[in-house]
Scaffold this motif. Structure first.
Motif, short mmCIF file in Angstrom:
data_model
loop_
_atom_site.label_atom_id
_atom_site.label_comp_id
_atom_site.label_asym_id
_atom_site.label_seq_id
_atom_site.Cartn_x
_atom_site.Cartn_y
_atom_site.Cartn_z
N ALA A 2 -3.07 -3.11 -9.91
CA ALA A 2 -1.98 -2.15 -9.73
C ALA A 2 -1.47 -2.19 -8.30
CB ALA A 2 -2.48 -0.75 -10.08
N PRO A 3 -0.16 -1.98 -8.13
CA PRO A 3 0.37 -1.97 -6.77
C PRO A 3 -0.20 -0.77 -5.98
CG PRO A 3 2.05 -1.28 -8.34
CD PRO A 3 0.84 -1.72 -9.13
N GLN A 4 -0.37 -0.98 -4.67
CA GLN A 4 -0.91 0.06 -3.82
C GLN A 4 0.18 1.10 -3.53
OE1 GLN A 4 -2.79 -1.40 -0.32
NE2 GLN A 4 -3.35 0.62 0.42
N THR A 5 -0.20 2.37 -3.58
CA THR A 5 0.72 3.44 -3.27
C THR A 5 1.05 3.39 -1.78
OG1 THR A 5 -0.32 4.80 -4.97
CG2 THR A 5 1.05 5.95 -3.36
N PRO A 6 2.34 3.45 -1.43
CA PRO A 6 2.70 3.39 0.00
C PRO A 6 2.16 4.61 0.75
CG PRO A 6 4.67 3.31 -1.41
CD PRO A 6 3.49 3.53 -2.29
N LEU A 7 1.75 4.37 1.97
CA LEU A 7 1.24 5.44 2.83
C LEU A 7 2.39 6.25 3.42
CD1 LEU A 7 -1.53 3.49 4.77
CD2 LEU A 7 -1.86 5.14 2.93
N ILE A 8 2.20 7.52 3.58
CA ILE A 8 3.19 8.37 4.23
C ILE A 8 3.33 7.96 5.69
CG2 ILE A 8 3.68 10.75 4.95
CD1 ILE A 8 2.38 11.64 2.29
N ILE A 9 2.21 7.64 6.32
CA ILE A 9 2.22 7.14 7.70
C ILE A 9 1.68 5.70 7.65
CG2 ILE A 9 1.41 7.49 10.07
CD1 ILE A 9 0.97 10.45 9.34
N PRO A 10 2.57 4.73 7.48
CA PRO A 10 2.12 3.33 7.31
C PRO A 10 1.26 2.82 8.46
CG PRO A 10 4.44 3.55 6.77
CD PRO A 10 4.01 4.86 7.35
N LEU A 12 -1.20 4.05 9.73
CA LEU A 12 -2.62 4.34 9.52
C LEU A 12 -3.29 3.34 8.57
CD1 LEU A 12 -2.59 8.24 9.25
CD2 LEU A 12 -3.41 6.83 11.14
N GLY A 13 -2.53 2.44 7.98
CA GLY A 13 -3.08 1.48 7.03
C GLY A 13 -4.22 0.66 7.60
N GLY A 14 -4.07 0.16 8.80
CA GLY A 14 -5.12 -0.63 9.44
C GLY A 14 -6.38 0.19 9.68
N PHE A 15 -6.21 1.45 10.09
CA PHE A 15 -7.35 2.34 10.30
C PHE A 15 -8.10 2.58 8.99
CE2 PHE A 15 -8.90 6.73 9.95
CZ PHE A 15 -9.91 6.70 10.90
N TYR A 16 -7.35 2.86 7.93
CA TYR A 16 -7.99 3.11 6.64
C TYR A 16 -8.73 1.87 6.14
CZ TYR A 16 -5.14 7.36 6.29
OH TYR A 16 -4.56 8.57 6.51
N ASP A 17 -8.04 0.72 6.14
CA ASP A 17 -8.63 -0.49 5.58
C ASP A 17 -9.73 -1.08 6.46
OD1 ASP A 17 -6.97 -0.36 3.38
OD2 ASP A 17 -5.42 -1.66 4.27
N GLY A 18 -9.57 -0.99 7.77
CA GLY A 18 -10.53 -1.62 8.67
C GLY A 18 -11.68 -0.74 9.11
N PHE A 19 -11.52 0.59 8.98
CA PHE A 19 -12.57 1.49 9.47
C PHE A 19 -12.98 2.55 8.45
CE2 PHE A 19 -13.95 5.32 11.76
CZ PHE A 19 -15.04 4.80 12.44
N ALA A 20 -12.04 3.34 7.99
CA ALA A 20 -12.37 4.50 7.15
C ALA A 20 -12.97 4.09 5.80
CB ALA A 20 -11.14 5.38 6.95
N LYS A 21 -12.36 3.17 5.10
CA LYS A 21 -12.87 2.77 3.78
C LYS A 21 -14.23 2.08 3.88
CE LYS A 21 -8.38 2.30 1.51
NZ LYS A 21 -7.44 1.32 0.88
N PRO A 22 -14.42 1.10 4.79
CA PRO A 22 -15.75 0.50 4.90
C PRO A 22 -16.83 1.51 5.29
CG PRO A 22 -14.14 -0.88 6.01
CD PRO A 22 -13.44 0.39 5.63
N LEU A 23 -16.49 2.41 6.21
CA LEU A 23 -17.48 3.40 6.64
C LEU A 23 -17.79 4.40 5.52
CD1 LEU A 23 -19.16 4.14 9.10
CD2 LEU A 23 -17.34 5.72 9.76
N ALA A 24 -16.79 4.77 4.73
CA ALA A 24 -17.01 5.69 3.61
C ALA A 24 -17.93 5.05 2.56
CB ALA A 24 -15.68 6.09 2.98
N HIS A 25 -17.68 3.80 2.22
CA HIS A 25 -18.56 3.09 1.27
C HIS A 25 -19.98 3.02 1.82
CE1 HIS A 25 -15.60 1.21 -1.54
NE2 HIS A 25 -16.69 1.13 -2.29
#
Length: 186
Positions: A2-10, A12-25
């Protein structure tokens, strides 16, 4: 996919993908795996101690399923902590935890610990109890205390089940043996 939902603040994409998501997992894996290890360790020390309980659930022979439960929790917890074979370990434990949740729903702790006679004896022998013991039992025979215990048993079992099934569905995340050393997931 499925296509990724666009971010309201694009930005932040690098922060989410590179830090927040790996740390949350990673954090979820540490929590779920660590709790399984802590719950499983006493069972590994006495692997047949849960035989009567497992048979009461209809899992016979109890000695076998008691040992399976012990090593599933402890061994599966270690695998989840490491992020190694995370999906099968999390799925097996998620099923076990769902049974635990069902058990807490269908076998509540009860409505009170003390009968009216027990409450009268408590009042007459208050010096035998700590202030916390008196507070938990004096007014209602332990009904509020048991309600809180039941709520926590159901709530934590539900949360733990969902967390394990999340890891079974989504895998260990990028900070794991599965992805960093094996470069593949189960």
């Amino acid at each position: 996919m499925a296509p990724q939902t666009p971010l309201i603040i694009p930005a932040l994409g690098g922060f989410y993908d590179g830090f927040a998501k790996p740390l949350a997992h990673f954090g979820l894996r540490l929590l779920v795996g660590g709790m399984l290890v802590m719950e499983g360790w006493p069972k590994v020390l006495a692997p047949f101690a849960m035989a009567g309980f497992t048979e009461s659930l209809g899992l016979a022979p109890g000695w076998f399923w008691s040992a399976v439960l012990a090593f599933l929790q402890f061994g599966g917890g270690i695998l989840i902590l490491l992020g190694f074979l995370t999906r099968p370990a999390a799925l097996a434990n998620g099923v076990m935890l769902a049974v635990t949740y069902w058990f807490h729903l269908t076998h509540p702790y009860g409505t009170a610990l003390l009968s009216p006679e027990g409450m009268a004896a408590l009042a007459q022998n208050a010096s035998l109890y700590t202030p916390d013991g008196l507070r938990n039992f004096a007014d209602d025979g332990g009904a509020l205390f048991l309600h809180q215990v039941q709520f926590k048993a159901e709530g934590f079992s539900a949360l733990w089940t969902v967390a394990a099934l999340f890891l079974a569905a989504w895998g260990a995340g990028p900070l794991s043996v599965d992805r960093t050393i094996l470069k593949r997931e189960f």
